[in-house]
Structure formats: C-alpha cells, structure tokens
Design an enzyme around this catalytic site. Structure first.
Site, short mmCIF file in Angstrom:
data_model
loop_
_atom_site.label_atom_id
_atom_site.label_comp_id
_atom_site.label_asym_id
_atom_site.label_seq_id
_atom_site.Cartn_x
_atom_site.Cartn_y
_atom_site.Cartn_z
CG ASP A 60 -16.08 -16.13 -18.81
OD1 ASP A 60 -15.65 -17.29 -18.66
OD2 ASP A 60 -16.20 -15.60 -19.92
CG PHE A 64 -21.34 -13.35 -22.69
CD1 PHE A 64 -22.47 -12.54 -22.75
CD2 PHE A 64 -20.34 -13.15 -23.62
CE1 PHE A 64 -22.59 -11.56 -23.73
CE2 PHE A 64 -20.45 -12.18 -24.60
CZ PHE A 64 -21.58 -11.38 -24.65
CG ASP A 114 -24.64 -14.75 -15.78
OD1 ASP A 114 -23.78 -15.54 -16.25
OD2 ASP A 114 -24.71 -13.57 -16.12
N GLY A 220 -25.12 -8.66 -18.51
CA GLY A 220 -26.24 -8.42 -19.42
C GLY A 220 -26.24 -7.04 -20.05
CG ASP A 270 -14.46 -8.48 -19.10
OD1 ASP A 270 -15.45 -8.29 -18.36
OD2 ASP A 270 -14.56 -9.06 -20.19
CB CYS A 308 2.10 6.47 -26.23
SG CYS A 308 2.00 4.77 -25.60
CB CYS A 310 3.71 1.66 -24.99
SG CYS A 310 3.54 1.66 -26.78
CB CYS A 313 4.77 5.04 -28.73
SG CYS A 313 3.07 4.69 -29.25
CG HIS A 339 -0.22 1.59 -28.82
ND1 HIS A 339 0.48 2.66 -28.28
CD2 HIS A 339 -1.46 2.07 -29.09
CE1 HIS A 339 -0.31 3.72 -28.25
NE2 HIS A 339 -1.49 3.39 -28.73
#
Lengths: 361, 361
Positions: A60, A64, A114, A220, A270, A308, A310, A313, A339
């Site tokens: 970025d 921000f 920005d 924004g 994101d 799940c 993963c 799990c 997870h």
C-alpha cells in the site's frame, strides 16, 4: 490477500503460506519504512528476497496507516507530516517519497499515494480531499514513470539478490526459473476516493481512469460507515472502472463480504480480519464464528470445523485449541491464523469456481 | 527431549516437530495438572490424543516444578502442599497422587515422585532428603503397580480415542498402525538423588536399583552447582546404574554438555535451553552462539548457520531473522525455536553415529 504488515503474515512461516495457496500478500509501506527501513530492504534485494517470498506482493502507499496509526498528522498540498508510532520521530510522506519507498521495496503491485477521507465528512471537505487525491495520483504516476527502472529486481527479481549472497536460499532453487525481468517493472494502481457521495465517486473514478493505470482500487471504505452504504458505494463505483483491469477493494472484509463483492466484480481484496481475529481466538468456520476461548469447548474432542480440510482441523481438537488459547501459548496464534487464512482462501476459491461455472453457462 | 510443558513445544506445530525428527518429548505434570487438568486430558484420551502427538512422551513427576514455580511449598513425609503459580489455589501432591496424575496423562514414560534437594545443602539435610526420595520411590512404585491398568490407552493408544470421535484425526490415519496395546502400560523410572555427595549418590543409586525400575534418572543436578561438579556427580552415579536400562540425566544442558554426557553413557536428557533461548533470540550454530537481536546482523544476507540444513537456514537470512526479532514478530519465536531444536537434534544424531562407529571399531 493476507496482510503481512512487517514483511510477515503474523505467526505463519512462508512455506505454510505457500501450502495454503497464498498467491499474493500485502506489505505495509508505512511499517516497513519505519522498520527495518526502505534502504535496508532495497540493499537486501527488495521485499521478495528479504522475506523469502517468491510469489506476488502488493504494497500500500502508506497513506492509510499515516492517518490511522501515527500521531500529530499534518496534511498539506505537498504531503503529510507525521510522527512514528514507534518512537515519535517526525517523518514526511509525499506522493514522490511514497513512490520512492515502494519502488525500493520492489513489490509487484504498488499503490498511488492518496488521502483516505475520514467518515463522516461534509460535501466541501469530501470534494477537496478527492481533488487532492487526484493531484497526488498524477504526481505519483509522474514520479513512478521517471523512476520505475530503479526497482531492485536486477535482471531477475531473484537472481540480482542471490548474486549478492554466497548462499542461494531455498526458494531460488525450488521455484521455477523466473522469466527474464529486464525492462519489466512494477504495476502502479490508482485509488478512487470521494467519500460516501456516489456522484463524487463517479467523478473520482472517471478522472482516475483518465490519468490511466493498469489497475484501480476503491479506497476510503470500511472507515466506520454502515455496511449497506459500503455496498452501495462499491456497486456504483465499479460501474465506472474498466472491467478488463484489476479492480481492488481496499480493507474489506468478512467472509460474507468478500464473497459478495467478488460476485459484484471486485478482483482483489485485503483485510487484517482473518489474521487479527485469529490472534484473538475468533475463528471462522462453515458453521459460523467460533470464539475458541469459551469454556464450552474445553472437552470438545471434535475438530474446529468438520467441513474444513486445513492442517489444523485435520489434526487438532477444539479442546486442544481452547487449551492453547487459555494457556496463552504461542501455538494458539500459529494454528488459529493458519485455519482462518485457509477459510478465507477457500472462500475465494469457491467464489472463483462459481464465477467460472456461471461464465460457462 | 524437547520440552513441551503445557502439551506444546512452544511455538512449533506438531507436524514440524515430526519433520525435525523429534522421537520423544517431555510434558510437565505440574503444568498439565493445573491447566487443563488431569481429568480433562484423561477424558480426551490421554496426552497423546490431546496434543495429537503419536510419538513417545515422557512426563516428569511434578516435584521439580512444585519447588521451583509454586509459592509457600510445605514438604512433609506425606507429600508437598503448594500454591498454584496461576491462581494461588492450594494443592497437595503425594507420591500416590503424582502417579495417579501421570497415569491419567498416559505418557509412555513416567517418573517417580522425588524431592529435588536444594543446592547447597549440608550432609544431614542431603541424607534426609535422599532417604525420603527413596521412601517416595517405593510408594510411587507400589501405587503404580496397583493402578497401571488405569492408563487411558484402551486397546490402542490411539484407537480408544478415535472411537470416541466422529472424526479420525490425521495422525491416526497417517501413522503406522499401532500394535495392540492391550496389557501394555507405561514405564515408571526411578530417580537418584543425593545432592553433591558422591557417597550418597552411590547409595541412592544402589538402593533405587534395588527397588527396581525399567529405567533410572539422575535428578537434583543443574540446580546452581558448578558445571565441573555436575560432571563429577554424573560420572560417579552412572557407575552404579545398570547399562542395560535407559539412564536419564534430567534438566541438562548445553549442546556441548549433551554431547559430553551422551559420550559418558547417558541415554536421555531434557532441557528447556534450546526452546527458551530461542524465544530470547539466542541461537546455537556451528560457528557458536548468535544473539540475533544485535544490530550487526541487520544487513547480513547470509543464513543463520551456513552449515545447517534446517528449513530456517535454507530459506531466511540473518537480516530477516533480526528484523522479526526486533519487530517483536511471532514468526521470530517460531523460526528461532525450529532452528535451535534442529541444532540439538542434529547434535544427538551426530553423537549416536559416533557411538555406533566406535562400537564397530
């Protein structure tokens, strides 16, 4: 895109991110500028080499975080003066210096500098802020065009660095040979502002597209406004952004929101939510949110999410995850984050499959 | 044996421990008794199932932690009254209750309840403490013999638990089928005390062997005495412990020490040093200790240890590890611990190979 603020997705080793299928992650220019510093990362070959991450990175602009994390921020036409949240030292970001920083970091995608308009803001303030963001977008692009050859990729994003080192690190050996990067450079995206005013959003979008970027972000939003308003602004802004360029909605969102916005045509998002929530014991599952700290899970031998696949799990019980969290064990933060990232990435894989199915019909 | 105090080797997922080649790890009965509690672990099928670790586990008796961590400890012939370091609640450990706790946890190897004699201690105190440890060893063995069938292994260390669950967790599928565990139980080891007095150590060893255990530990060392004295006591004690039974030196040591003691005939050791030092940024390498927090590593693109094959040294630079530590990132603790464990395990693999070579010559 998982958020890897300080050149690390908190608590998760890079090989696990690869196994999870992370294709791109986000680094925060503000944090990396303050620590370890742009020149240090550049000297070590850029962010890919520094964090040993061969896949894509987006940084970025730092704008921000300057507004949300630092103290005594002072905005002028020239740029933003701010104090570091780490040591109080004074720094100054301009569109030019933010580009210089992002070129030094060498991410694949970088963002124009920005001003993230605060919420709420009146019509006069919102227009003035939007106009400045447009002028800063032009300055960002002008600086980038003049300096884009300074990206620390050398002939190749990887080889330039490995030649500086005696030791060829693993990812340089394992990954497919990179194409010759000579002449290639970063992609600079523009950012649409305009507050919660649909007409200003339209104008910001059209004028940002007129400046011309290879991709466009909607900034924004997710700044405190009602979710329904977010949705309206996203929908009306998307209308004015070219469909053949990546459209990136910044800082969003929940699993439900990323599915919703992807369905509306957003290509990239994101959010710190999956990783930050994980560290606070809030886990996303196919059966809804689970607050793993609750005593009700203390004797629960089942997996966190039966649906799940993963590694968490597949191996551990809710009782164990609850124990790790209650005992403040580091492994809680590792496993919870793995997870939640898997849940988010699976959500996006499902959305992509649905979009492909729809486009076939 | 890496130390996994609260059913986790801090910061390292179990699949990574497997990849590192960890064959056995240590759990602390004191910690597990306080949190999550013995009955909870037993109800979930024992420690193997609870922490999803199919390989071997040893639990200590809790005695050492009672003395070193808890407050207001009061020792009588019957046992030890102490206050939890977590909430100040009063608890009472006896040889019988320590056995009951370790049977409930269900580790492969469990330890007799002993009194770790403080250092320094005079001759009268040392003998009295040693005599009590011998009486406690007899009580530990008697309780264990009467209750060893209560271990929560069921027909198989794993299947008993998976039958309680709808979901067969991954390690139960991946690992080789366990042999039928019916009738099998834990191994209870005795502990030699006797302070820094070689004659008392001899007597403690002979009388502990007379009680009869499948393995013997040397306790009460690394409690503040000079390293040379530790070596002398280990050497003289080993003489009186049978060579055909495992000999376990508790709470030792540095990489140099574990190589030294293994060479002298010690078969097992445990120490928090590799994991605790890692979390403080102290890393063991083939070139000596590295304090990764030092600014001298900020621009060092080389691996932590050029001679190391661990996943950390294969992928990341010293500069990155230094950045993670300086930024207080969780990943620092994960990666540092993985490296130090690898270094320790490699040290022991080298020692084993040397011993095998010597016995061939």
């Amino acid at each position: 895109m998982p958020v890897g603020t300080a050149a690390t997705v908190k608590a998760v080793p890079q090989d696990v991110l690869e196994e999870l299928g992370v294709e791109i992650l986000l680094g925060n220019t503000y944090h990396l500028y303050l620590r370890p510093g742009i020149e240090q990362v550049r000297g070590l070959g850029g962010l890919h080499r520094f964090m040993a991450w061969p896949r894509a990175i987006l940084t970025d602009s730092g704008g921000f975080q300057v507004f949300s994390l630092s103290a005594l921020t002072k905005v002028t036409e020239e740029g933003v003066r701010f104090r570091s949240h780490l040591d109080g030292a004074s720094h100054f970001f301009t569109p030019e210096s933010a580009m210089q920083a992002q070129i030094g970091l060498g991410a694949d995608i970088i963002m124009a500098f920005d001003e993230c308009t605060e919420y709420p803001a009146d019509a006069v303030r919102t227009r003035a802020s939007m106009e400045m963001t447009l002028r800063w977008a032009e300055r960002s692009k002008a600086y980038f065009e003049g300096h884009k050859n300074e990206v620390p990729w050398g002939g190749s994003q990887l080889s330039a660095v490995s030649s500086q080192q005696k030791h060829v690190l693993r990812f340089a050996q394992d990954d497919k040979p990179q194409q010759d990067m000579a002449g290639k450079t970063q992609a600079l995206f523009g950012i649409v502002q305009g507050g919660m005013d649909r007409e200003l959003r339209r104008e910001s979008a059209l004028r940002t597209v007129e400046i011309g970027f290879p991709g466009y972000a909607i900034g924004g939003l997710s700044v405190g406004e009602p979710r329904e308003l977010t949705r309206e602004i996203v929908e009306s802004t998307l209308e004015y952004l070219p469909k053949d360029k990546p459209r990136y909605l910044m800082g969003v969102g929940t699993p439900e929101e990323i599915a919703l916005y992807a369905g509306m045509g957003v290509d990239m998002m994101d959010c710190v939510l999956p990783t930050r929530a994980a560290r606070h014991g809030l886990l996303f599952t196919s059966e809804g949110r689970v607050s793993i700290k609750q005593a009700r899970y203390a004797e629960d031998a089942g997996p966190l999410d039966p649906a799940c696949s993963c590694l968490v799990c597949q191996r551990y019980s809710r009782a164990y995850l609850r124990h790790l969290y209650a005992a403040n064990e580091l492994l809680a933060q590792v496993l919870n984050t793995v997870h939640n990232l898997h849940f988010y990435l699976e959500t996006m894989r499902r959305v992509r499959a649905e979009i492909q199915n729809m486009s076939r019909e």
